[in-house]
Structure formats: C-alpha cells, structure tokens
Design a protein around this motif. Structure first.
Motif, PDB file in Angstrom:
ATOM      1  N   ALA A 155     -25.366  36.681  27.972  1.00  0.00           N
ATOM      2  CA  ALA A 155     -24.119  36.211  28.560  1.00  0.00           C
ATOM      3  C   ALA A 155     -24.391  35.111  29.574  1.00  0.00           C
ATOM      4  CB  ALA A 155     -23.401  37.371  29.234  1.00  0.00           C
ATOM      5  N   ARG A 156     -23.499  34.144  29.593  1.00  0.00           N
ATOM      6  CA  ARG A 156     -23.576  33.070  30.573  1.00  0.00           C
ATOM      7  C   ARG A 156     -22.617  33.377  31.720  1.00  0.00           C
ATOM      8  NH1 ARG A 156     -24.876  30.569  25.901  1.00  0.00           N
ATOM      9  NH2 ARG A 156     -26.466  28.968  25.987  1.00  0.00           N
ATOM     10  N   LYS A 157     -22.704  32.588  32.767  1.00  0.00           N
ATOM     11  CA  LYS A 157     -21.874  32.811  33.946  1.00  0.00           C
ATOM     12  C   LYS A 157     -20.388  32.767  33.592  1.00  0.00           C
ATOM     13  CE  LYS A 157     -21.543  31.412  38.746  1.00  0.00           C
ATOM     14  NZ  LYS A 157     -22.053  30.526  39.787  1.00  0.00           N
ATOM     15  N   ALA A 158     -19.997  31.844  32.744  1.00  0.00           N
ATOM     16  CA  ALA A 158     -18.585  31.738  32.352  1.00  0.00           C
ATOM     17  C   ALA A 158     -18.130  32.979  31.587  1.00  0.00           C
ATOM     18  CB  ALA A 158     -18.374  30.489  31.507  1.00  0.00           C
ATOM     19  N   GLY A 159     -19.013  33.582  30.834  1.00  0.00           N
ATOM     20  CA  GLY A 159     -18.660  34.789  30.099  1.00  0.00           C
ATOM     21  C   GLY A 159     -18.566  36.016  30.988  1.00  0.00           C
ATOM     22  N   LEU A 160     -19.303  36.008  32.084  1.00  0.00           N
ATOM     23  CA  LEU A 160     -19.282  37.137  33.011  1.00  0.00           C
ATOM     24  C   LEU A 160     -18.166  37.046  34.038  1.00  0.00           C
ATOM     25  CD1 LEU A 160     -23.079  37.587  33.757  1.00  0.00           C
ATOM     26  CD2 LEU A 160     -21.629  39.021  32.346  1.00  0.00           C
ATOM     27  N   ALA A 161     -17.569  35.893  34.223  1.00  0.00           N
ATOM     28  CA  ALA A 161     -16.566  35.681  35.268  1.00  0.00           C
ATOM     29  C   ALA A 161     -15.423  36.695  35.215  1.00  0.00           C
ATOM     30  CB  ALA A 161     -16.032  34.255  35.209  1.00  0.00           C
ATOM     31  N   PRO A 162     -14.873  37.030  34.049  1.00  0.00           N
ATOM     32  CA  PRO A 162     -13.768  38.005  34.039  1.00  0.00           C
ATOM     33  C   PRO A 162     -14.182  39.407  34.491  1.00  0.00           C
ATOM     34  CG  PRO A 162     -13.821  36.789  31.985  1.00  0.00           C
ATOM     35  CD  PRO A 162     -15.049  36.430  32.739  1.00  0.00           C
ATOM     36  N   LEU A 163     -15.479  39.679  34.549  1.00  0.00           N
ATOM     37  CA  LEU A 163     -15.949  41.003  34.929  1.00  0.00           C
ATOM     38  C   LEU A 163     -16.279  41.116  36.414  1.00  0.00           C
ATOM     39  CD1 LEU A 163     -18.356  41.549  31.905  1.00  0.00           C
ATOM     40  CD2 LEU A 163     -16.011  42.350  32.143  1.00  0.00           C
ATOM     41  N   LEU A 164     -16.209  40.032  37.144  1.00  0.00           N
ATOM     42  CA  LEU A 164     -16.548  40.043  38.562  1.00  0.00           C
ATOM     43  C   LEU A 164     -15.364  40.520  39.397  1.00  0.00           C
ATOM     44  CD1 LEU A 164     -18.571  36.718  38.699  1.00  0.00           C
ATOM     45  CD2 LEU A 164     -19.434  39.040  38.455  1.00  0.00           C
ATOM     46  N   ASP A 165     -15.660  40.987  40.633  1.00  0.00           N
ATOM     47  CA  ASP A 165     -14.647  41.587  41.511  1.00  0.00           C
ATOM     48  C   ASP A 165     -13.419  40.705  41.700  1.00  0.00           C
ATOM     49  OD1 ASP A 165     -17.016  43.167  43.776  1.00  0.00           O
ATOM     50  OD2 ASP A 165     -16.209  43.823  41.848  1.00  0.00           O
ATOM     51  N   LYS A 166     -13.653  39.454  41.985  1.00  0.00           N
ATOM     52  CA  LYS A 166     -12.544  38.538  42.267  1.00  0.00           C
ATOM     53  C   LYS A 166     -11.586  38.454  41.083  1.00  0.00           C
ATOM     54  CE  LYS A 166     -11.950  33.801  43.892  1.00  0.00           C
ATOM     55  NZ  LYS A 166     -12.658  32.565  44.213  1.00  0.00           N
ATOM     56  N   GLU A 167     -12.129  38.365  39.896  1.00  0.00           N
ATOM     57  CA  GLU A 167     -11.302  38.264  38.694  1.00  0.00           C
ATOM     58  C   GLU A 167     -10.596  39.579  38.387  1.00  0.00           C
ATOM     59  OE1 GLU A 167     -10.698  35.517  36.903  1.00  0.00           O
ATOM     60  OE2 GLU A 167     -11.884  34.392  38.341  1.00  0.00           O
ATOM     61  N   VAL A 172      -9.595  41.868  40.584  1.00  0.00           N
ATOM     62  CA  VAL A 172      -8.497  42.001  41.543  1.00  0.00           C
ATOM     63  C   VAL A 172      -7.339  41.091  41.143  1.00  0.00           C
ATOM     64  CG1 VAL A 172      -7.842  41.598  43.945  1.00  0.00           C
ATOM     65  CG2 VAL A 172      -9.984  42.752  43.421  1.00  0.00           C
ATOM     66  N   ALA A 173      -7.654  39.860  40.758  1.00  0.00           N
ATOM     67  CA  ALA A 173      -6.593  38.934  40.352  1.00  0.00           C
ATOM     68  C   ALA A 173      -5.863  39.443  39.113  1.00  0.00           C
ATOM     69  CB  ALA A 173      -7.189  37.550  40.102  1.00  0.00           C
ATOM     70  N   LYS A 174      -6.591  40.002  38.162  1.00  0.00           N
ATOM     71  CA  LYS A 174      -5.968  40.526  36.936  1.00  0.00           C
ATOM     72  C   LYS A 174      -5.087  41.733  37.264  1.00  0.00           C
ATOM     73  CE  LYS A 174      -5.532  40.748  32.461  1.00  0.00           C
ATOM     74  NZ  LYS A 174      -4.860  39.730  31.687  1.00  0.00           N
ATOM     75  N   ALA A 175      -5.579  42.601  38.152  1.00  0.00           N
ATOM     76  CA  ALA A 175      -4.794  43.775  38.534  1.00  0.00           C
ATOM     77  C   ALA A 175      -3.501  43.366  39.232  1.00  0.00           C
ATOM     78  CB  ALA A 175      -5.627  44.678  39.436  1.00  0.00           C
ATOM     79  N   LYS A 176      -3.579  42.374  40.108  1.00  0.00           N
ATOM     80  CA  LYS A 176      -2.373  41.887  40.804  1.00  0.00           C
ATOM     81  C   LYS A 176      -1.390  41.270  39.823  1.00  0.00           C
ATOM     82  CE  LYS A 176      -4.164  40.838  45.362  1.00  0.00           C
ATOM     83  NZ  LYS A 176      -4.401  39.761  46.324  1.00  0.00           N
ATOM     84  N   SER A 177      -1.900  40.564  38.821  1.00  0.00           N
ATOM     85  CA  SER A 177      -0.995  39.938  37.859  1.00  0.00           C
ATOM     86  C   SER A 177      -0.322  40.974  36.964  1.00  0.00           C
ATOM     87  CB  SER A 177      -1.741  38.913  37.015  1.00  0.00           C
ATOM     88  OG  SER A 177      -2.594  39.562  36.094  1.00  0.00           O
ATOM     89  N   LEU A 178      -0.992  42.087  36.699  1.00  0.00           N
ATOM     90  CA  LEU A 178      -0.411  43.125  35.856  1.00  0.00           C
ATOM     91  C   LEU A 178       0.541  44.026  36.635  1.00  0.00           C
ATOM     92  CD1 LEU A 178      -3.523  44.147  33.732  1.00  0.00           C
ATOM     93  CD2 LEU A 178      -1.562  42.808  33.006  1.00  0.00           C
ATOM     94  N   ARG A 179       0.189  44.331  37.896  1.00  0.00           N
ATOM     95  CA  ARG A 179       1.025  45.194  38.739  1.00  0.00           C
ATOM     96  C   ARG A 179       1.171  44.564  40.109  1.00  0.00           C
ATOM     97  NH1 ARG A 179      -0.818  51.184  38.669  1.00  0.00           N
ATOM     98  NH2 ARG A 179       1.024  51.357  39.989  1.00  0.00           N
ATOM     99  N   PRO A 180       2.181  43.768  40.314  1.00  0.00           N
ATOM    100  CA  PRO A 180       2.366  43.103  41.604  1.00  0.00           C
ATOM    101  C   PRO A 180       2.506  44.086  42.765  1.00  0.00           C
ATOM    102  CG  PRO A 180       3.847  42.193  39.958  1.00  0.00           C
ATOM    103  CD  PRO A 180       3.181  43.358  39.334  1.00  0.00           C
ATOM    104  N   SER A 181       2.859  45.328  42.506  1.00  0.00           N
ATOM    105  CA  SER A 181       3.006  46.310  43.580  1.00  0.00           C
ATOM    106  C   SER A 181       1.664  46.663  44.215  1.00  0.00           C
ATOM    107  CB  SER A 181       3.672  47.582  43.053  1.00  0.00           C
ATOM    108  OG  SER A 181       2.855  48.189  42.071  1.00  0.00           O
TER     109      SER A 181
END
Length: 146
Positions: free
Chosen positions: A111-123, A125-134
């Motif tokens: 895996a390259r860095k771009a492939g791992l990006a969705p698995l990192l903490d920042k991503e 948290v952002a995905k969780a916020k986009s799915l559940r704004p609450s």
C-alpha cells in the motif's frame, strides 16, 4: 529523491529508443562473443586438446578454427555458435522483461500513502462526521472530534 518522469523527449530526434537499441545491440554482441570464447574453451578442455586459448572474442566469433584447431567443424559450430547464441537470446529476453517491468513502475502490491489515507485517524473522524453530523461535538476513543 529521484526526479519525476516526464513525457518530454530527451534527445533532438524525439526518442531515446534508437540509443537504447544501439546499446542493447552492443551489449548483446559483447555477450555473444564472450560466451563464444568461453564455451569454445570449455569444449576444447573436455573434448579437444585441453588448452585454453587467449581471450580473443572476435576470433572466437569469426574464426574459431584458428583458436581451437583440434576440434571438428560440427563441434565448433555447436560450441562457438549455437550454445552462446541460445545463452545470448536468454539474456536479451531477460533484460527486455526486466526493462519493461522497470518502465511500467513498481507493482510490489504494498500500500502507498494515498491508499492508506482513508484508514488514518483524521479521515476516519471526517467520515464519521459526514455520516452522522450529531457526532460533531462528541469525544471518541481516538481523541476529541475535530
């Protein structure tokens, strides 16, 4: 750090293909002549008089009967032409395959860095916020929501 590849030609003719072909042909000729000398000497050691001829790759290609006069014509043909030719073809094919793989880029499967990006903490948290704004003001096990 290596410089990135560009599609711009690096010669005035627009392509390095002729230069690569020239170097490849010279390398193949040198390999063929050296292998002809080596296999001719090995054949002479086991079948002929047993003495090794001095390194003259051109003579091994053009006049093998001068270097190994005790060997028959058919043995010379096989030892100084056929066997080195097969080895040279194998070397050329191997080099071509390796060159094509190198030009295609690394296909290691890691895996390259771009492939791992969705698995990192920042991503995450952002995905969780986009799915559940609450969840925007909540703190999670990974730290406060950002």
């Amino acid at each position: 750090m290596p410089s990135p590849r560009t599609n711009a030609p690096s010669t005035t003719t627009g392509s390095d293909a002729l230069l690569y072909l020239l170097f490849g042909a010279l390398g193949a000729a040198m390999a063929f002549s050296s292998l002809a000398w080596l296999t001719g000497n090995l054949t002479n050691t086991f079948v002929g008089s047993g003495t090794w001829a001095p390194f003259r790759a051109t003579d091994a290609l053009l006049h093998p009967e001068v270097l190994w006069p005790t060997l028959s014509t058919s043995v010379l043909m096989v030892s100084a032409r056929v066997v080195p030719g097969l080895f040279t073809v194998a070397l050329v094919v191997t080099a071509a395959v390796l060159w094509m793989r190198w030009r295609a880029g690394s296909q290691s499967g890691l895996a390259r860095k771009a492939g791992l990006a969705p698995l990192l903490d920042k991503e995450i948290v952002a995905k969780a916020k986009s799915l559940r704004p609450s969840l925007g003001g909540r703190e999670s096990k990974r730290g406060p929501a950002r």
